[in-house]
Design a protein around this motif. Structure first.
Motif, PDB file in Angstrom:
ATOM      1  N   VAL A  38      -3.364  -1.573   3.577  1.00 21.62           N
ATOM      2  CA  VAL A  38      -3.193  -2.959   3.142  1.00 21.62           C
ATOM      3  C   VAL A  38      -2.030  -2.982   2.156  1.00 21.62           C
ATOM      4  N   THR A  42       0.413  -8.069   1.994  1.00 23.14           N
ATOM      5  CA  THR A  42      -0.813  -8.428   2.712  1.00 23.14           C
ATOM      6  C   THR A  42      -1.965  -8.601   1.740  1.00 23.14           C
ATOM      7  N   HIS A  43      -2.073  -7.694   0.803  1.00 22.16           N
ATOM      8  CA  HIS A  43      -3.121  -7.780  -0.230  1.00 22.16           C
ATOM      9  C   HIS A  43      -3.000  -9.098  -0.981  1.00 22.16           C
ATOM     10  N   ARG A  45      -1.632 -11.883   0.055  1.00 25.52           N
ATOM     11  CA  ARG A  45      -1.969 -13.007   0.929  1.00 25.52           C
ATOM     12  C   ARG A  45      -3.482 -13.172   1.052  1.00 25.52           C
ATOM     13  N   TRP A  58     -11.071 -14.817   8.809  1.00 28.77           N
ATOM     14  CA  TRP A  58     -10.436 -13.498   8.706  1.00 28.77           C
ATOM     15  C   TRP A  58     -11.427 -12.337   8.759  1.00 28.77           C
ATOM     16  N   ALA A  68      -3.131  -4.679   9.646  1.00 30.36           N
ATOM     17  CA  ALA A  68      -3.411  -5.741   8.689  1.00 30.36           C
ATOM     18  C   ALA A  68      -2.823  -7.082   9.151  1.00 30.36           C
ATOM     19  N   GLU A  69      -1.701  -7.031   9.869  1.00 29.15           N
ATOM     20  CA  GLU A  69      -1.055  -8.256  10.336  1.00 29.15           C
ATOM     21  C   GLU A  69      -1.926  -9.028  11.331  1.00 29.15           C
ATOM     22  N   PHE A  72      -3.911 -12.229  10.355  1.00 29.08           N
ATOM     23  CA  PHE A  72      -3.309 -13.549  10.224  1.00 29.08           C
ATOM     24  C   PHE A  72      -2.881 -14.160  11.555  1.00 29.08           C
TER      25      PHE A  72
END
Length: 75
Positions: A38, A42-43, A45, A58, A68-69, A72
């Motif tokens: 992460v 990303t963290h 977001r 999520w 991780a992407e 989203f």
């Protein structure tokens, strides 16, 4: 004993924030448990706390993501 604080809007805001914080933590744990890194952006977001509805969307993605992407995608 005066329990009026339990009915106040402040009390509900505190409860809501606690639920959102738990949701954020659950998502991060799910990603890390799956061996997914992460990164900082990303963290951030995830922790921006878009609200409980976004976090509910999520969490299942976090449990099955391969990156991780993917969290989203489509959100």
């Amino acid at each position: 004993m005066d329990l009026s604080i339990c009915k106040s809007s402040i009390s509900w805001e505190i409860r809501d924030e606690g639920g959102v914080q738990r949701g954020v933590e659950d998502i991060l744990v799910a990603l890390r448990t799956c061996g997914i890194d992460v990164p900082g952006a990303t963290h951030e977001r995830i922790t921006d706390r878009d609200g409980p509805d976004r976090l509910r969307l999520w969490l299942p993605r976090a449990a099955t993501a391969t990156s991780a992407e993917e969290l989203f995608d489509g959100s």
